[in-house]
Write a protein that holds these residues in place. Sequence first.
Motif: not given
Length: 282
Positions: A1-8, A24-33, A60-61, A90-94
């Motif tokens: 599964m494609s997994h986007l980690l979104s900072f901010g 079908g993406w998994a998305i993790t998003g960071t927030t300060r609030s 990691d994912t 670095a080599g893990q990311f597409k």
Amino acid sequence: MSHLLSFGHGYSARALARLLLPQGWAITGTTRSADKTDALKAEGVTSLIWPGDDITPALDTATHLLISAGPTEDGDPVLNELRGSITERAGQFKWVGYLSTTGVYGDHGGAWVDENTPLSPSTERGHRRAGAEAAWRAIPDLPLHIFRLAGIYGPGRGPFAKVRAGKARRVIKPGQVFSRIHVDDIAQILAASIAQPNSDAVYNVCDDDPAPPEDVIAHAADLLGLPLPPAVDYDTAEMTPMAQSFYAENKRVRNDRIKNELGVTLKYPSYRDGLSALLADE
């Protein structure tokens, strides 16, 4: 599964998520609030409070990274905390996308700039973004893509509220033009790049119609059938530091690369198209 980690994970990132989640993406998003976590979860995004929560499992994912968090006087906040972790992976990311600003080009007196124009920021905000771009580029083997965004507008971010409230002004600075971009076009440009990665690419993200800001306000009033907001001379206008930074630079930004390399057809090639759509959506 494609997994986007979104900072901010803010306005632009949420628009991208609306395109990727149905695929079908998994998305993790960071927030300060913590106040924003419920809203992100309702949109199908796994939310993290960061700094604070442990980011390692998401790193990691993750197959893709998006960085929207803006730099501070101390530099890029993501790299300040996670440079080693990202370098190791670095080599893990597409695909890695960094959202920058056309402010890195500085002032060109209304002339055209493109992605090959040397960077010469004239504001503190522009200098910070140029420094952050360089910091991300310095990570070896990272499939980095830089997106230099013009002024962003879209649902909840447009001139209509101020015009309706009678608070809008047409600030007149002869010869001044701005480039803009609708948030839905940002999302489709990012999605197009993800679909066809080109490491080290830089893209200007703007529409086809750099225009004087007073024209945009006037058009919004016309669409609403309201009186033309008053004109105010730039030299006497009271503005926030952010607004002043926009008026300190004057340029027209070319967007040929998003069309020629990514095959993008803008949904809203002019502010006229975008404002009409916003009003229709209301």
